[in-house]
Design a protein around this motif. Structure first.
Motif, PDB file in Angstrom:
ATOM      1  N   GLY A  14     -13.155 -17.689  -8.993  1.00 40.69           N
ATOM      2  CA  GLY A  14     -13.926 -16.367  -8.901  1.00 40.69           C
ATOM      3  C   GLY A  14     -13.138 -15.175  -8.732  1.00 40.69           C
ATOM      4  N   LEU A  15     -13.460 -13.936  -9.169  1.00 43.89           N
ATOM      5  CA  LEU A  15     -13.171 -12.809  -8.887  1.00 43.89           C
ATOM      6  C   LEU A  15     -12.783 -12.590  -7.654  1.00 43.89           C
ATOM      7  CD1 LEU A  15     -15.144 -11.027 -11.548  1.00 43.89           C
ATOM      8  CD2 LEU A  15     -12.939 -11.984 -11.831  1.00 43.89           C
ATOM      9  N   LEU A  16     -11.547 -11.883  -7.341  1.00 41.79           N
ATOM     10  CA  LEU A  16     -11.409 -11.205  -5.857  1.00 41.79           C
ATOM     11  C   LEU A  16     -12.466 -10.165  -5.561  1.00 41.79           C
ATOM     12  CD1 LEU A  16      -7.398 -10.721  -5.774  1.00 41.79           C
ATOM     13  CD2 LEU A  16      -8.702 -12.221  -4.714  1.00 41.79           C
ATOM     14  N   GLY A  17     -12.842 -10.004  -4.427  1.00 44.86           N
ATOM     15  CA  GLY A  17     -13.800  -8.900  -3.908  1.00 44.86           C
ATOM     16  C   GLY A  17     -13.400  -7.747  -4.261  1.00 44.86           C
ATOM     17  N   LEU A  18     -14.350  -6.627  -4.567  1.00 39.49           N
ATOM     18  CA  LEU A  18     -13.875  -5.579  -4.873  1.00 39.49           C
ATOM     19  C   LEU A  18     -13.272  -4.628  -3.688  1.00 39.49           C
ATOM     20  CD1 LEU A  18     -16.983  -4.293  -6.799  1.00 39.49           C
ATOM     21  CD2 LEU A  18     -14.934  -5.173  -7.842  1.00 39.49           C
ATOM     22  N   VAL A  52      -6.525  -5.581 -30.931  1.00 43.83           N
ATOM     23  CA  VAL A  52      -6.595  -5.362 -29.811  1.00 43.83           C
ATOM     24  C   VAL A  52      -5.761  -6.538 -29.060  1.00 43.83           C
ATOM     25  CG1 VAL A  52      -7.887  -5.162 -27.639  1.00 43.83           C
ATOM     26  CG2 VAL A  52      -8.863  -4.109 -29.723  1.00 43.83           C
ATOM     27  N   LEU A  53      -4.830  -6.276 -28.314  1.00 42.93           N
ATOM     28  CA  LEU A  53      -4.111  -7.357 -27.435  1.00 42.93           C
ATOM     29  C   LEU A  53      -4.419  -7.242 -25.943  1.00 42.93           C
ATOM     30  CD1 LEU A  53      -1.968  -9.678 -26.962  1.00 42.93           C
ATOM     31  CD2 LEU A  53      -0.235  -7.903 -27.006  1.00 42.93           C
ATOM     32  N   LEU A  54      -5.337  -8.116 -25.451  1.00 45.12           N
ATOM     33  CA  LEU A  54      -5.721  -8.048 -24.137  1.00 45.12           C
ATOM     34  C   LEU A  54      -4.763  -8.633 -23.210  1.00 45.12           C
ATOM     35  CD1 LEU A  54      -8.329  -8.457 -26.234  1.00 45.12           C
ATOM     36  CD2 LEU A  54      -9.697  -7.589 -24.021  1.00 45.12           C
ATOM     37  N   LEU A  55      -4.282  -8.399 -22.050  1.00 49.39           N
ATOM     38  CA  LEU A  55      -3.487  -8.791 -20.972  1.00 49.39           C
ATOM     39  C   LEU A  55      -4.249  -8.960 -19.707  1.00 49.39           C
ATOM     40  CD1 LEU A  55      -0.058  -7.075 -21.571  1.00 49.39           C
ATOM     41  CD2 LEU A  55      -1.127  -9.157 -22.670  1.00 49.39           C
ATOM     42  N   GLY A  56      -4.811 -10.024 -19.383  1.00 46.58           N
ATOM     43  CA  GLY A  56      -5.282 -10.278 -18.247  1.00 46.58           C
ATOM     44  C   GLY A  56      -4.415 -10.562 -16.887  1.00 46.58           C
ATOM     45  N   GLU A  57      -4.137  -9.580 -15.929  1.00 45.77           N
ATOM     46  CA  GLU A  57      -3.468 -10.139 -14.948  1.00 45.77           C
ATOM     47  C   GLU A  57      -3.968 -10.697 -13.554  1.00 45.77           C
ATOM     48  OE1 GLU A  57      -1.750  -6.209 -13.620  1.00 45.77           O
ATOM     49  OE2 GLU A  57      -3.273  -5.794 -12.364  1.00 45.77           O
ATOM     50  N   GLN A  58      -3.067 -11.054 -12.698  1.00 43.17           N
ATOM     51  CA  GLN A  58      -3.360 -11.003 -11.416  1.00 43.17           C
ATOM     52  C   GLN A  58      -2.910 -10.026 -10.686  1.00 43.17           C
ATOM     53  OE1 GLN A  58      -3.082 -14.968  -9.584  1.00 43.17           O
ATOM     54  NE2 GLN A  58      -2.365 -13.922  -7.725  1.00 43.17           N
ATOM     55  N   HIS A  59      -3.976  -9.249  -9.796  1.00 41.21           N
ATOM     56  CA  HIS A  59      -3.627  -7.754  -9.582  1.00 41.21           C
ATOM     57  C   HIS A  59      -2.341  -7.755  -8.693  1.00 41.21           C
ATOM     58  CE1 HIS A  59      -6.734  -5.981 -11.694  1.00 41.21           C
ATOM     59  NE2 HIS A  59      -7.593  -6.557 -10.844  1.00 41.21           N
ATOM     60  N   ASP A  60      -2.095  -8.890  -7.856  1.00 38.71           N
ATOM     61  CA  ASP A  60      -1.023  -8.814  -6.730  1.00 38.71           C
ATOM     62  C   ASP A  60       0.228  -9.676  -7.273  1.00 38.71           C
ATOM     63  OD1 ASP A  60      -2.148 -11.326  -6.876  1.00 38.71           O
ATOM     64  OD2 ASP A  60      -2.284 -11.575  -4.565  1.00 38.71           O
ATOM     65  N   ALA A  61       0.235  -9.807  -8.539  1.00 35.25           N
ATOM     66  CA  ALA A  61       1.367 -10.542  -9.116  1.00 35.25           C
ATOM     67  C   ALA A  61       2.523  -9.667  -9.825  1.00 35.25           C
ATOM     68  CB  ALA A  61       1.114 -11.666 -10.171  1.00 35.25           C
ATOM     69  N   ALA A  62       3.528  -9.191  -9.098  1.00 36.08           N
ATOM     70  CA  ALA A  62       4.497  -8.214  -9.714  1.00 36.08           C
ATOM     71  C   ALA A  62       4.925  -8.572 -10.970  1.00 36.08           C
ATOM     72  CB  ALA A  62       5.542  -7.974  -8.710  1.00 36.08           C
ATOM     73  N   ALA A  63       5.131  -9.864 -11.258  1.00 39.72           N
ATOM     74  CA  ALA A  63       5.882 -10.610 -12.256  1.00 39.72           C
ATOM     75  C   ALA A  63       4.928 -10.236 -13.478  1.00 39.72           C
ATOM     76  CB  ALA A  63       6.028 -11.803 -12.569  1.00 39.72           C
ATOM     77  N   HIS A  64       3.494  -9.891 -13.131  1.00 37.79           N
ATOM     78  CA  HIS A  64       2.516  -9.739 -14.450  1.00 37.79           C
ATOM     79  C   HIS A  64       2.733  -8.211 -14.734  1.00 37.79           C
ATOM     80  CE1 HIS A  64      -0.303 -13.136 -13.287  1.00 37.79           C
ATOM     81  NE2 HIS A  64       0.876 -13.682 -13.435  1.00 37.79           N
ATOM     82  N   GLN A  65       2.841  -7.506 -13.953  1.00 37.03           N
ATOM     83  CA  GLN A  65       3.175  -5.746 -14.130  1.00 37.03           C
ATOM     84  C   GLN A  65       4.369  -5.849 -14.885  1.00 37.03           C
ATOM     85  OE1 GLN A  65       2.225  -5.562 -10.194  1.00 37.03           O
ATOM     86  NE2 GLN A  65       0.205  -6.306 -11.225  1.00 37.03           N
ATOM     87  N   ALA A  66       5.407  -6.549 -14.841  1.00 36.35           N
ATOM     88  CA  ALA A  66       6.577  -6.630 -15.421  1.00 36.35           C
ATOM     89  C   ALA A  66       6.443  -6.994 -16.826  1.00 36.35           C
ATOM     90  CB  ALA A  66       7.560  -7.421 -14.812  1.00 36.35           C
ATOM     91  N   TRP A  67       5.434  -7.947 -17.000  1.00 37.59           N
ATOM     92  CA  TRP A  67       5.062  -8.573 -18.394  1.00 37.59           C
ATOM     93  C   TRP A  67       4.444  -7.623 -18.974  1.00 37.59           C
ATOM     94  CZ3 TRP A  67      -0.014 -11.097 -18.438  1.00 37.59           C
ATOM     95  CH2 TRP A  67      -0.459 -11.635 -19.853  1.00 37.59           C
ATOM     96  N   GLN A  68       3.627  -6.632 -18.621  1.00 35.66           N
ATOM     97  CA  GLN A  68       2.770  -5.610 -19.104  1.00 35.66           C
ATOM     98  C   GLN A  68       4.037  -4.602 -19.854  1.00 35.66           C
ATOM     99  OE1 GLN A  68       0.263  -4.359 -15.944  1.00 35.66           O
ATOM    100  NE2 GLN A  68      -0.825  -6.405 -16.108  1.00 35.66           N
ATOM    101  N   ARG A 219      -7.770 -10.282 -14.848  1.00 35.17           N
ATOM    102  CA  ARG A 219      -8.001 -11.605 -15.514  1.00 35.17           C
ATOM    103  C   ARG A 219      -9.438 -11.751 -15.859  1.00 35.17           C
ATOM    104  NH1 ARG A 219      -4.356 -15.364 -12.740  1.00 35.17           N
ATOM    105  NH2 ARG A 219      -6.236 -15.349 -11.365  1.00 35.17           N
ATOM    106  N   GLY A 220     -10.153 -11.340 -15.081  1.00 33.46           N
ATOM    107  CA  GLY A 220     -11.699 -11.934 -15.202  1.00 33.46           C
ATOM    108  C   GLY A 220     -12.384 -10.945 -16.349  1.00 33.46           C
ATOM    109  N   HIS A 221     -11.812  -9.706 -16.729  1.00 29.75           N
ATOM    110  CA  HIS A 221     -12.149  -8.570 -17.524  1.00 29.75           C
ATOM    111  C   HIS A 221     -12.037  -9.204 -19.018  1.00 29.75           C
ATOM    112  CE1 HIS A 221     -13.918  -5.652 -14.789  1.00 29.75           C
ATOM    113  NE2 HIS A 221     -12.948  -5.847 -14.121  1.00 29.75           N
ATOM    114  N   VAL A 222     -11.080  -9.859 -19.234  1.00 28.19           N
ATOM    115  CA  VAL A 222     -10.528 -10.082 -20.428  1.00 28.19           C
ATOM    116  C   VAL A 222     -10.871 -11.525 -21.073  1.00 28.19           C
ATOM    117  CG1 VAL A 222      -8.322  -8.782 -20.117  1.00 28.19           C
ATOM    118  CG2 VAL A 222      -8.119 -11.171 -20.219  1.00 28.19           C
ATOM    119  N   LEU A 223     -11.533 -12.086 -20.235  1.00 32.64           N
ATOM    120  CA  LEU A 223     -12.177 -13.606 -20.983  1.00 32.64           C
ATOM    121  C   LEU A 223     -12.848 -13.434 -22.171  1.00 32.64           C
ATOM    122  CD1 LEU A 223     -12.706 -15.401 -17.611  1.00 32.64           C
ATOM    123  CD2 LEU A 223     -10.776 -15.322 -18.809  1.00 32.64           C
TER     124      LEU A 223
END
Length: 280
Positions: A14-18, A52-68, A219-223
């Motif tokens: 499930g998506l994290l609450g807004l 279009v290349l879509l990257l779906g992150e986990q918002h609190d994962a710093a490694a995902h922002q480094a990947w971006q 992540r939930g937005h790019v599925l």
């Protein structure tokens, strides 16, 4: 920190609450060298640049922002990056017109950046890498001022097949830890779809032959079956890459093309935090 690209996956939780988005906190990205190394092996396997290349992150994962940031640098260096579209800034705001030498303050002003919701120290490196390469960065998110109207618009309910719409409702319920009344699930899911539509429109407007629009979102937005790809024009060539912190699969194989695996994060009880927040 070793980062691996794998091609296995499973169900999206499930998506994290807004209400939790503003509270996501993690260490800012420090070094993307290993991300670049693995990125080269994955993206170079693509026969041609996707539209279009879509990257779906986990918002609190710093490694995902480094990947971006590494992804932006990679495609910009190949001169194949048409634009970067962000969930982290609202539609209607962009860096178009700014010089590559623009300061971080100028870039944040151009994007009307909300540092409380999206800490600049996390996303600034990817944004500035694009700006300094002469690549425009555009906000794609649905402006908050439009959300109240969207919640009442039933037209969103029929965009997806029935089973996919139910997945969105279930994700909203799970992401809010079962705390939302039943009657609020559809209005909240409508916002989710409207956000996806808004980001898809922003990306579509930047399409260029032979170049790639990079879209960065949760992540939930790019599925592929329920998110932004369902709003892209027919014939758009897209690649969906999912950031995965730890070994637990985060997306069905039908919903993504790549999984970018990063180290697991310390366990957190997001539901306990949300319950406590709502008590206040």
């Amino acid at each position: 920190m070793q980062i691996n690209v794998i091609r296995t996956g499973g169900w999206l939780p499930g998506l994290l609450g807004l209400a939790l988005l503003a509270g996501c906190a993690s260490q800012a990205p420090q070094n993307s060298a290993s991300a670049n190394a693995e990125l080269d092996r994955s993206t170079m396997s693509l026969a041609e640049a996707p539209d279009v290349l879509l990257l779906g992150e986990q918002h609190d994962a710093a490694a995902h922002q480094a990947w971006q940031q590494a992804t932006v640098a990679h495609w910009a260096a190949r001169r194949q990056l048409a634009a970067v579209v962000l969930e982290m800034a609202d539609a209607g705001h962009s860096t178009q017109g700014l010089a590559p030498s623009a300061s971080e303050a100028q870039v944040q002003q151009a994007l009307a950046w909300n540092d409380k919701g999206w800490p600049w120290r996390h996303y600034g490196p990817a944004v500035m890498t694009a700006v300094q390469a002469g690549v425009p960065v555009l906000g794609g998110n649905l402006p908050r001022a439009q959300m109240r109207d969207v919640m009442q618009q039933t037209r969103w309910d029929s965009h997806l097949p029935a089973a996919a719409w139910q997945r969105q409702l279930d994700a909203i319920a799970d992401g809010h830890c079962g705390l939302l009344p039943e009657g609020q699930l559809a209005p909240m899911a409508r916002i989710q779809l409207a956000k996806d539509d808004s980001m898809a429109q922003a990306a579509t407007a930047q399409l260029q032959p032979g170049k790639t629009v990079l879209l960065i979102a949760g992540r939930g937005h790019v599925l592929r079956s329920i998110g932004i790809p369902t709003w892209l024009p027919a014939g758009t060539r897209s690649v969906v890459a999912i950031g995965q912190a730890g070994s637990q699969a985060q997306a069905d194989t039908a919903d993504r093309d790549w999984v970018h695996s990063t180290p697991a994060l310390p366990a957190q009880d997001h539901c306990a935090a949300l319950r406590e927040k709502w008590k206040k």
